[in-house]
Design a protein around this motif. Structure first.
Motif, PDB file in Angstrom:
ATOM      1  N   THR A 197       1.231  -1.286  -0.145  1.00  0.00           N
ATOM      2  CA  THR A 197       0.057  -0.506  -0.219  1.00  0.00           C
ATOM      3  C   THR A 197       0.976   1.855   0.089  1.00  0.00           C
ATOM      4  O   THR A 197       0.194   2.658  -0.662  1.00  0.00           O
ATOM      5  CB  THR A 197      -0.507   0.377   1.378  1.00  0.00           C
ATOM      6  OG1 THR A 197      -0.087  -0.036   2.454  1.00  0.00           O
ATOM      7  CG2 THR A 197      -1.898  -1.464   1.168  1.00  0.00           C
ATOM      8  N   GLY A 198       2.168   0.833   0.234  1.00  0.00           N
ATOM      9  CA  GLY A 198       2.863   2.316   0.153  1.00  0.00           C
ATOM     10  C   GLY A 198       3.283   2.316   1.631  1.00  0.00           C
ATOM     11  O   GLY A 198       3.582   4.037   2.013  1.00  0.00           O
ATOM     12  N   ALA A 221      10.953   5.356   1.925  1.00  0.00           N
ATOM     13  CA  ALA A 221       9.738   5.209   2.890  1.00  0.00           C
ATOM     14  C   ALA A 221      10.768   6.108   4.098  1.00  0.00           C
ATOM     15  O   ALA A 221      11.705   6.254   4.238  1.00  0.00           O
ATOM     16  CB  ALA A 221       9.866   3.797   3.083  1.00  0.00           C
ATOM     17  N   ARG A 249       6.021   6.124   5.493  1.00  0.00           N
ATOM     18  CA  ARG A 249       5.016   6.290   4.166  1.00  0.00           C
ATOM     19  C   ARG A 249       6.088   6.473   3.043  1.00  0.00           C
ATOM     20  O   ARG A 249       7.304   6.673   3.027  1.00  0.00           O
ATOM     21  CB  ARG A 249       4.662   7.460   4.236  1.00  0.00           C
ATOM     22  CG  ARG A 249       3.709   7.521   5.534  1.00  0.00           C
ATOM     23  CD  ARG A 249       1.745   7.270   4.578  1.00  0.00           C
ATOM     24  NE  ARG A 249       1.163   7.248   6.026  1.00  0.00           N
ATOM     25  CZ  ARG A 249       0.760   6.580   6.986  1.00  0.00           C
ATOM     26  NH1 ARG A 249       0.637   5.044   6.670  1.00  0.00           N
ATOM     27  NH2 ARG A 249      -0.805   6.873   6.904  1.00  0.00           N
ATOM     28  N   ALA A 250       5.675   6.420   2.035  1.00  0.00           N
ATOM     29  CA  ALA A 250       6.828   6.133   0.526  1.00  0.00           C
ATOM     30  C   ALA A 250       5.229   6.360  -0.924  1.00  0.00           C
ATOM     31  O   ALA A 250       4.693   5.495  -0.960  1.00  0.00           O
ATOM     32  CB  ALA A 250       7.142   4.474   0.245  1.00  0.00           C
ATOM     33  N   GLU A 251       5.831   7.571  -1.555  1.00  0.00           N
ATOM     34  CA  GLU A 251       4.945   7.516  -3.280  1.00  0.00           C
ATOM     35  C   GLU A 251       5.746   6.578  -3.489  1.00  0.00           C
ATOM     36  O   GLU A 251       5.101   6.182  -4.595  1.00  0.00           O
ATOM     37  CB  GLU A 251       5.068   8.717  -3.118  1.00  0.00           C
ATOM     38  CG  GLU A 251       5.130  10.120  -2.699  1.00  0.00           C
ATOM     39  CD  GLU A 251       4.793  11.471  -3.239  1.00  0.00           C
ATOM     40  OE1 GLU A 251       5.951  11.827  -4.461  1.00  0.00           O
ATOM     41  OE2 GLU A 251       5.338  12.442  -2.819  1.00  0.00           O
ATOM     42  N   LYS A 252       6.783   6.018  -3.340  1.00  0.00           N
ATOM     43  CA  LYS A 252       7.275   4.710  -4.046  1.00  0.00           C
ATOM     44  C   LYS A 252       7.841   4.668  -4.181  1.00  0.00           C
ATOM     45  O   LYS A 252       9.216   4.823  -2.969  1.00  0.00           O
ATOM     46  CB  LYS A 252       8.047   5.640  -5.957  1.00  0.00           C
ATOM     47  CG  LYS A 252       8.279   3.747  -6.883  1.00  0.00           C
ATOM     48  CD  LYS A 252       8.083   5.000  -8.267  1.00  0.00           C
ATOM     49  CE  LYS A 252       9.757   5.290  -8.227  1.00  0.00           C
ATOM     50  NZ  LYS A 252      10.220   6.184  -9.605  1.00  0.00           N
ATOM     51  N   LEU A 253       8.547   2.873  -3.958  1.00  0.00           N
ATOM     52  CA  LEU A 253       9.583   1.915  -2.775  1.00  0.00           C
ATOM     53  C   LEU A 253      10.761   1.898  -4.196  1.00  0.00           C
ATOM     54  O   LEU A 253       9.531   1.393  -5.733  1.00  0.00           O
ATOM     55  CB  LEU A 253       9.251   0.923  -2.772  1.00  0.00           C
ATOM     56  CG  LEU A 253       8.003   1.041  -1.386  1.00  0.00           C
ATOM     57  CD1 LEU A 253       8.007  -0.131  -1.030  1.00  0.00           C
ATOM     58  CD2 LEU A 253       9.158   1.840  -0.284  1.00  0.00           C
ATOM     59  N   ALA A 299       8.924  -3.385  -4.365  1.00  0.00           N
ATOM     60  CA  ALA A 299       9.201  -2.083  -5.126  1.00  0.00           C
ATOM     61  C   ALA A 299      10.045  -2.396  -6.591  1.00  0.00           C
ATOM     62  O   ALA A 299       9.779  -3.206  -7.070  1.00  0.00           O
ATOM     63  CB  ALA A 299      10.618  -2.306  -3.963  1.00  0.00           C
TER      64      ALA A 299
END
Length: 421
Positions: free
Chosen positions: A106-107, A136, A148-152, A177
């Motif tokens: 889910t990011g 993250a 929290r991560a917009e993108k891994l 990722a």
């Protein structure tokens, strides 16, 4: 509510026992089910309290979970919650493994700091740093881990210690990722290989599981599958220690002897005759008083910290002076205090325990502080004169399926407190 077992000493464990799935694997496999929409089926699951505790965590996140015998079925919807902050999470140490799964899927994730056994400090710093390397942002907020991560994005990360939990968190998140990740100084436990095998079946691209370097090529999504949990090496070795302590004769099946290699070598050094009967079967016989042992706990393939209480219990009834060194969890030596209640000649100095063995222990009332300590105390009670009371046995039931029934099937005399009424 505190519960007790009453254990009669002077018995000899004899017979055959089958070991079921590994506690230290199945709970993580259940968490991995979060990473794929649809039904994941796990077989050979142990009948332990922690299964239902983990099921409760997954239900909080939106899954439907059914536990039927040794089969756990998890239906994961397309949309899942990524906040695991209920009291159910705090009761279960293994619940932290949802962190990597949720961040990968889910990011983000908000996971309450978990509870579990009182065996020492187990910080989440390495878990967080691994996620940081993948892109993250993480921080602690009122006893919760927030990620929290917009993108891994794939990355290289070297663990400062081969932590099982940190290895699991990184591998799970890296599996979804973008790009290639390399984890160095990774944990090598068989449970890590089991986790990577499930992920690979689901479509992940992982190489190097079981070695100190794991490479993960991220994929866009995973698919649900069925998977059989590996046998529990700690439970299998516990019964092997019980056979040697009680001068018994046991055939233990359902677990790979190579997963218990170092522990079995220590038992051979204590005088046990151990024969490997097949890929999942061993025969353990001990006829005379065991000999003193010297061992130190180390990450796999070394001697497991989970078997440290069994090593001390064995030393307490062995011939000569033994030394057991604890290098993983500083609070595990609380077990020594309980052994002293039973008449053991034991003392600690830093992370070393020195034990001078005797032929028989004394019956006493003792308290289990964690899963493995509880099992070790029951084994010790079998080597005592008279009947001992082992309190706080709910710990044992978190890690050993059908414990009372299994002890009885091998000739042990054990009763739960409620059976005395």
């Amino acid at each position: 509510m505190s519960r007790s077992y009453f254990v009669q000493g002077g018995v000899r464990l004899d017979g055959e026992i089958e070991v079921t799935g590994a506690k230290n694997s199945v709970l993580k496999l259940m968490a991995i089910a979060l990473m794929a929409t649809g039904r994941t089926t796990l077989t050979n699951c142990p009948d332990i309290a922690d299964i239902e505790a983990m099921a409760a965590v997954l239900r909080l996140l939106g899954c439907e979970v059914e536990v039927a015998g040794d089969v756990v079925t998890i239906d994961t919807p397309e949309e899942i919650s990524n906040e695991a902050t209920d009291k159910a999470v705090q009761k279960l140490r293994a619940s932290v493994c949802v962190l990597g799964a949720l961040v990968g899927r889910t990011g983000g994730a908000v996971v309450a700091m978990p509870g579990g056994d009182a065996i020492g400090n187990r910080p989440l710093d390495m878990h967080q740093r691994g996620l940081n390397h993948l892109g993250a942002e993480t921080h602690m907020d009122h006893g919760r881990v927030v990620a929290r991560a917009e993108k891994l994005t794939g990355a290289e990360y070297r663990l400062t210690f081969p932590s099982v939990g940190a290895t699991e968190t990184f591998v799970m998140a890296a599996a979804l990722a973008e790009g290639k990740s390399v984890l160095s100084n990774a944990a090598r436990e068989p449970e890590i290989s089991d986790i990577c095998e499930l992920l690979s079946k689901m479509g992940a691209k992982i190489t190097g599981a079981g070695t100190s370097t794991i490479e993960i090529e991220g994929v866009p999504e995973l698919s649900p599958v069925s998977h059989r949990v590996i046998g529990d090496r700690i439970v299998g070795a516990t019964w092997a220690f019980g056979a040697v302590m009680t001068r018994g004769d046991l055939t233990i099946t359902g677990v790979d002897p190579m997963h218990m290699h170092v522990a079995l070598e220590k038992l051979r050094g204590a005088g046990a005759e151990i024969e490997v009967l097949g890929p999942k079967s061993i025969h353990v016989v001990q006829e005379k008083q065991p000999l003193a042992i010297y061992t130190q706990t180390m990450p796999f393939p070394g001697f497991p910290t989970d078997l440290q209480p069994m090593a001390i219990a064995l030393a307490a009834v062995s011939k000569g002076m033994s030394v057991v060194t604890e290098n993983i969890f500083e609070s595990r030596f609380r077990f020594v205090e309980e052994m002293v209640r039973m008449g053991a000649d034991a003392e600690t100095d830093g992370h070393h325990a020195k034990i001078v063995g005797r032929d028989r222990l004394d019956s006493a009332t003792v308290w289990a502080s964690d899963i493995r300590a509880g099992a070790g105390l029951v084994l010790a009670a079998m080597c005592a004169d008279g009947e001992s009371e082992v309190c706080e046995v709910h710990h044992i039931e978190r890690g050993y399926p059908e414990f009372i029934e299994n002890v009885r099937s091998l000739g042990g005399i054990i009763r739960a407190a409620e059976e005395l009424v």
